[in-house]
Motif scaffolding. Structure first.
Motif, PDB file in Angstrom:
ATOM      1  N   UNK A 315       0.828  -1.220   0.000  1.00  0.00           N
ATOM      2  CA  UNK A 315       0.000   0.000   0.000  1.00  0.00           C
ATOM      3  C   UNK A 315       0.860   1.266   0.000  1.00  0.00           C
ATOM      4  N   UNK A 316       0.517   2.231  -0.845  1.00  0.00           N
ATOM      5  CA  UNK A 316       1.179   3.540  -0.764  1.00  0.00           C
ATOM      6  C   UNK A 316       0.602   4.341   0.396  1.00  0.00           C
ATOM      7  N   UNK A 317       1.160   5.514   0.640  1.00  0.00           N
ATOM      8  CA  UNK A 317       0.642   6.417   1.667  1.00  0.00           C
ATOM      9  C   UNK A 317       0.432   7.800   1.076  1.00  0.00           C
ATOM     10  N   UNK A 318      -0.525   8.522   1.622  1.00  0.00           N
ATOM     11  CA  UNK A 318      -0.840   9.864   1.140  1.00  0.00           C
ATOM     12  C   UNK A 318      -0.196  10.917   2.036  1.00  0.00           C
ATOM     13  N   UNK A 319       0.288  11.978   1.405  1.00  0.00           N
ATOM     14  CA  UNK A 319       0.853  13.122   2.118  1.00  0.00           C
ATOM     15  C   UNK A 319      -0.181  14.242   2.164  1.00  0.00           C
ATOM     16  N   UNK A 320      -0.391  14.800   3.337  1.00  0.00           N
ATOM     17  CA  UNK A 320      -1.383  15.859   3.503  1.00  0.00           C
ATOM     18  C   UNK A 320      -0.693  17.173   3.858  1.00  0.00           C
ATOM     19  N   UNK A 321      -1.035  18.218   3.132  1.00  0.00           N
ATOM     20  CA  UNK A 321      -0.621  19.564   3.493  1.00  0.00           C
ATOM     21  C   UNK A 321      -1.727  20.212   4.300  1.00  0.00           C
ATOM     22  N   UNK A 322      -1.393  20.734   5.475  1.00  0.00           N
ATOM     23  CA  UNK A 322      -2.374  21.383   6.341  1.00  0.00           C
ATOM     24  C   UNK A 322      -1.979  22.842   6.538  1.00  0.00           C
ATOM     25  N   UNK A 323      -2.916  23.731   6.276  1.00  0.00           N
ATOM     26  CA  UNK A 323      -2.679  25.154   6.520  1.00  0.00           C
ATOM     27  C   UNK A 323      -3.728  25.651   7.503  1.00  0.00           C
ATOM     28  N   UNK A 324      -3.266  26.033   8.711  1.00  0.00           N
ATOM     29  CA  UNK A 324      -4.149  26.627   9.719  1.00  0.00           C
ATOM     30  C   UNK A 324      -4.192  28.134   9.498  1.00  0.00           C
ATOM     31  N   UNK A 325      -5.405  28.669   9.426  1.00  0.00           N
ATOM     32  CA  UNK A 325      -5.581  30.105   9.212  1.00  0.00           C
ATOM     33  C   UNK A 325      -6.446  30.686  10.328  1.00  0.00           C
ATOM     34  N   UNK A 326      -6.119  31.907  10.726  1.00  0.00           N
ATOM     35  CA  UNK A 326      -6.935  32.611  11.721  1.00  0.00           C
ATOM     36  C   UNK A 326      -7.238  34.013  11.190  1.00  0.00           C
ATOM     37  N   UNK A 327      -8.537  34.331  11.156  1.00  0.00           N
ATOM     38  CA  UNK A 327      -8.999  35.636  10.656  1.00  0.00           C
ATOM     39  C   UNK A 327      -9.655  36.419  11.779  1.00  0.00           C
TER      40      UNK A 327
END
Length: 484
Positions: A315-327
């Motif tokens: 099985x391959x694995x997925x890479x996730x990019x996470x961007x937390x934003x505060x307005x």
């Protein structure tokens, strides 16, 4: 007495060590080895100087089912009851979920009555009508595994699959439902069709859920049931769970070793010992519990256990990019959990979580702000952004700010942001996953290898699944100790 090495210091490894620590009469030594410099794995929380909480991994835990009950029992035992922040089903952050398609947000059904409304997403049909038609669709007779996309297209139609199932799989697994196994991701629905010819009939009239082997009856679980919690987190974020586990293990005498990457495992089944080889040392234990990703475990068996090494690397694995934003202020068009984006849409994100709506307790206490987390990449990370090791995090930030600005009509710039790339964080259960898992388990059992496999690579990627997986593996191992 018995010694055990736990490989991997994420939530699965910490949980395995925790359950082992509960049986000092059977296990006299537990050592946990983590290859990186920190314990806790994907559980990562940040508290800013203004008092806001940001999650860079999992952000909420469900209460439902055996996995939900089990982790609540653990939290209770760790003394976290007063730290829990629950979300009730009536809360807007729990019930309102959206799909972004065709340039706008579409609200999904959030009540029984809503199932009978028509939705543009589903070709102006109601989910109830799709459900009523489903029992009359002929079942698939082939015994081979099937993709999630193929299964739900057959049972509920292409439009529903591509606008509901597809984005859900992207949101949970960061994956492509055309490549993933329905038997592994939706086992109850797969079995329902197999046994009764229909998802509906199988779930309504199929065999009752198996009795849990564990007696889970904690005070915290009773409270959660009474108050009908849907989700929960902790006051300082979910990293508090792994921190509490670390504290418990240290007090229990478990040896916690970081920057100790295991290179190879060698089994002596005659004497029931395992030689654990790191870069700098070798030592022997009676049993190993592996909580590292399967593709990291695979090389440890290269050349001497090909059934394990080949299946572990499938099985391959997925890479996730996470961007937390505060307005500043309230910039959401509607309160809710957030929205997901189908793979057929020309967007570069997987979805957006409305953190400030779900857990307002994690907002700045002194001023009104909106916290969002933008998820991107997954199976498509390299195609959209390039090599995760080389990508400039400012690219992800630019995409996140621009996209949520367009989708949610936000014109202001964020007050704060965090960008995190979680490389290979979610294993992809591709076709044949369940058969490969059964082959490995049979191989281990037939040769009496002193090895247990736990973690998100096998039977569920959620935190709750990982904790329950660890408990089941430790329980099975302790039974062999009692027999011996």
């Amino acid at each position: 007495m018995t010694s055990v090495a736990v490989i991997g210091g994420g939530i699965s490894g910490l949980s395995a060590a925790y359950y082992l620590s509960k049986a000092p009469h059977l296990v006299n030594k537990v050592v946990l080895l983590e290859g990186s410099s920190r314990l806790g794995g994907w559980l990562q929380s940040t508290r800013t100087e203004e008092g806001a909480i940001f999650e860079h991994g999992p952000r909420s835990l469900r209460v439902a089912g055996e996995p939900g009950a089990n982790i609540l029992e653990m939290a209770d035992d760790l003394g976290l009851s007063d730290e829990i922040v629950p979300v009730l089903p009536s809360h807007e952050g729990a019930k309102n979920r959206f799909i972004f398609a065709g340039g706008k947000l579409h609200k999904l059904p959030s009540s029984f009555r809503g199932l009978f409304s028509r939705y543009e997403l589903f070709g102006n049909q109601s989910p109830a009508l799709l459900g009523l038609r489903e029992p009359f669709i002929k079942r698939r007779e082939e015994e081979t595994d099937e993709s999630v996309h193929s299964f739900f297209c057959r049972r509920l139609g292409k439009q529903f699959t591509e606008n509901a199932i597809d984005p859900m799989v992207r949101g949970i697994y960061g994956g492509d439902c055309r490549q993933l196994s329905v038997q592994a991701l939706f086992p109850s629905m797969h079995q329902a069709e197999k046994r009764k010819g229909s998802i509906t009939r199988g779930l309504l009239f199929g065999p009752k859920q198996k009795e849990t082997p564990f007696r889970i009856d904690s005070e915290l679980l009773k409270k959660a049931k009474k108050e009908q919690w849907a989700l929960w987190s902790l006051k300082d974020g979910l990293e508090g769970l792994s921190d509490s586990l670390k504290g418990h293990l240290a007090r229990s005498g478990v040896e916690l070793l970081t920057e100790r990457r295991v290179e190879r495992l060698e089994f002596d089944t005659t004497n029931q010992v395992v030689q654990v080889n790191t870069l700098d040392e070798q030592f022997q234990v009676n049993h190993v519990i592996s909580a590292v990703p399967s593709n990291c475990l695979s090389p440890m068996f290269a050349g001497h256990h090909p059934v394990l090494s080949d299946n572990l690397s499938a099985n391959p694995s997925a890479t996730i990019g996470l961007v937390n934003l505060e307005y500043a202020g309230d910039v959401l068009p509607s309160e809710g959990f957030g929205y997901l984006v189908p793979s057929g849409e020309p967007e570069r994100i997987l979805g957006v979580v409305f953190d400030s709506s779900i857990f307002p307790q994690h907002n700045r206490p002194s001023s009104a702000t909106t916290r969002l987390t933008v998820m991107m990449g997954g199976t498509w990370f390299n195609q959209l952004f390039g090599d995760p090791d080389k990508v400039d995090s400012s690219l992800l930030l630019d995409v996140a700010v621009t996209t949520v600005g367009q989708h949610l009509k936000i014109t202001s710039e964020p007050l704060r942001s965090f960008t995190t790339i979680q490389k290979d964080c979610i294993p992809q259960y591709t076709l044949g996953h369940t058969d490969r898992l059964e082959q490995m388990e049979s191989y281990i059992a037939e040769r009496s290898l002193p090895l247990s496999l736990v973690g998100c690579s096998y039977r569920g990627v959620g935190v709750n699944d990982c904790v329950l997986s660890a408990r089941k593996a430790v329980t099975d191992f302790l039974k062999t100790c009692e027999r011996d």
